[in-house]
Design an enzyme around this catalytic site. Structure first.
Site, PDB file in Angstrom:
ATOM      1  CG  ASP A 183      -0.318  -0.504   2.489  1.00  0.00           C
ATOM      2  OD1 ASP A 183       0.923  -0.515   2.578  1.00  0.00           O
ATOM      3  OD2 ASP A 183      -1.059  -0.889   3.412  1.00  0.00           O
ATOM      4  CG  ASN A 219      -8.819  -1.386  11.997  1.00  0.00           C
ATOM      5  OD1 ASN A 219      -7.878  -2.046  11.565  1.00  0.00           O
ATOM      6  ND2 ASN A 219      -9.277  -0.318  11.356  1.00  0.00           N
ATOM      7  CG  HIS A 229      -5.799  -2.119   8.894  1.00  0.00           C
ATOM      8  ND1 HIS A 229      -5.860  -0.784   9.211  1.00  0.00           N
ATOM      9  CD2 HIS A 229      -4.486  -2.453   9.048  1.00  0.00           C
ATOM     10  CE1 HIS A 229      -4.656  -0.344   9.524  1.00  0.00           C
ATOM     11  NE2 HIS A 229      -3.818  -1.334   9.434  1.00  0.00           N
ATOM     12  CD  GLU A 254      -8.671   1.060   7.711  1.00  0.00           C
ATOM     13  OE1 GLU A 254      -8.666   0.150   8.567  1.00  0.00           O
ATOM     14  OE2 GLU A 254      -7.928   2.066   7.801  1.00  0.00           O
TER      15      GLU A 254
HETATM   16  C1  F6R Z   1       1.398  -1.473   6.115  1.00  0.00           C
HETATM   17  C2  F6R Z   1       0.142  -2.150   6.272  1.00  0.00           C
HETATM   18  C3  F6R Z   1      -0.633  -2.125   7.532  1.00  0.00           C
HETATM   19  C4  F6R Z   1       0.202  -2.459   8.767  1.00  0.00           C
HETATM   20  C5  F6R Z   1      -0.645  -2.378  10.033  1.00  0.00           C
HETATM   21  C6  F6R Z   1       0.162  -2.617  11.275  1.00  0.00           C
HETATM   22  O1  F6R Z   1       1.930  -1.667   4.826  1.00  0.00           O
HETATM   23  O2  F6R Z   1      -0.269  -2.725   5.335  1.00  0.00           O
HETATM   24  O3  F6R Z   1      -1.697  -3.041   7.425  1.00  0.00           O
HETATM   25  O4  F6R Z   1       0.729  -3.742   8.637  1.00  0.00           O
HETATM   26  O5  F6R Z   1      -1.241  -1.115  10.108  1.00  0.00           O
HETATM   27  O6  F6R Z   1       1.101  -1.591  11.419  1.00  0.00           O
HETATM   28  P1  F6R Z   1       2.209  -1.649  12.552  1.00  0.00           P
HETATM   29  O7  F6R Z   1       3.148  -2.747  12.173  1.00  0.00           O
HETATM   30  O8  F6R Z   1       2.871  -0.303  12.512  1.00  0.00           O
HETATM   31  O9  F6R Z   1       1.511  -1.940  13.834  1.00  0.00           O
END
Ligand code: F6R
Length: 241
Positions: free
Chosen positions: A67, A136, A138, A143
């Site tokens: 992303d 959450n 995701h 989301e």
């Molecule tokens: C990032 C992504 C997100 C993260 C998620 C957890 O490329 O796709 O889904 O993996 O937000 O983020 P952290 O590791 O910072 O807790």
């Protein structure tokens, strides 16, 4: 879905590194899906160490990131492209043309999404998709409520995701509200999924994954439909599950 419980962040990173290196060693041209965020940073450091010691070669590796924020170009220190250059790509021998991160500044974002999907097809399927998980639930920036058959798409970030990611920005007003993300359907097409989870803030998400319930309210629960998923969870994230 196989869960591997490890003691802490460092053990999680080491286990993930071991699995990824094993898979890469068995492939002529590994196609690896990558994630940003705090969780994979330790893994990326270990991969760099292995490269510097001559134990790992990225010259044939192709990568696709999950992303990117809309509105931030590659040089913006908050963009995911910049993050990947800084945390991994600048320190290994991956050819620039093998690196794919969706553009957040394409004039036509819809076309960018289609082109990203086409590039993945040309490269063959993703062999191993690395994932973190949001509080959450995701995955990528898919989301809660995202369709399980979604492809690379433009997303509106959840208020909770904006709040969580504000830690990387000067102020919450600077956090982009939109992103381009591989879809859940895209992620489910990868041959193998490797998810890393660390820290107490992820306990709810882990609880849900362990329950086995599949619901669009928890995007990561779609992974129960995938035949080859390994989830590495540290004790803090496991909690009293
Ligand atoms: C990032 C992504 C997100 C993260 C998620 C957890 O490329 O796709 O889904 O993996 O937000 O983020 P952290 O590791 O910072 O807790």
């Amino acid at each position: 879905m196989e869960f591997i419980k490890v003691k802490n962040y460092d053990e999680m990173s080491e286990k993930a590194c071991e699995i990824l290196v094993d898979r890469m060693s068995k492939l002529q041209q590994p196609v690896i899906g990558l994630a940003t965020g705090s969780t994979p940073e330790g893994l990326y450091k270990l991969l760099i160490d292995k490269y510097k010691k001559g134990e790992l070669d990225f010259s044939n590796t192709v990568t696709f990131n999950l992303d990117e924020y809309v509105g931030l170009d590659d040089d913006d220190p908050n963009s995911y492209h910049y993050f990947m250059n800084d945390k991994l790509f600048n320190h290994i021998n991956i050819p620039a043309e093998n690196i794919h991160v969706p553009s957040g500044v394409a004039e036509n974002i819809q076309q960018e999404c289609l082109d990203y999907e086409s590039a993945m097809k040309v490269a063959g399927q993703i062999d191993v998709q690395l994932l973190g998980i949001g509080q959450n639930g995701h995955i990528g920036f898919n989301e809660p409520g995202t369709a399980f058959d979604s492809r690379t798409h433009l997303v509106d970030l959840d208020e909770s995701t904006i709040q969580t990611n504000a830690r990387f920005f000067d102020s919450i007003e600077d956090v982009p509200t939109k992103a381009v993300s591989m879809g859940i359907g895209t992620i489910l097409e990868s041959k193998e999924v490797l998810m890393v989870i660390s820290g107490a803030s992820k306990q709810e998400a882990v609880k849900h994954l362990l329950s086995g319930e599949i619901t669009e309210d928890v995007p990561a629960s779609a992974l129960h439909k995938h035949p080859n998923v390994t989830v590495i969870v540290d004790e803090a994230a496991w909690g009293d599950n």
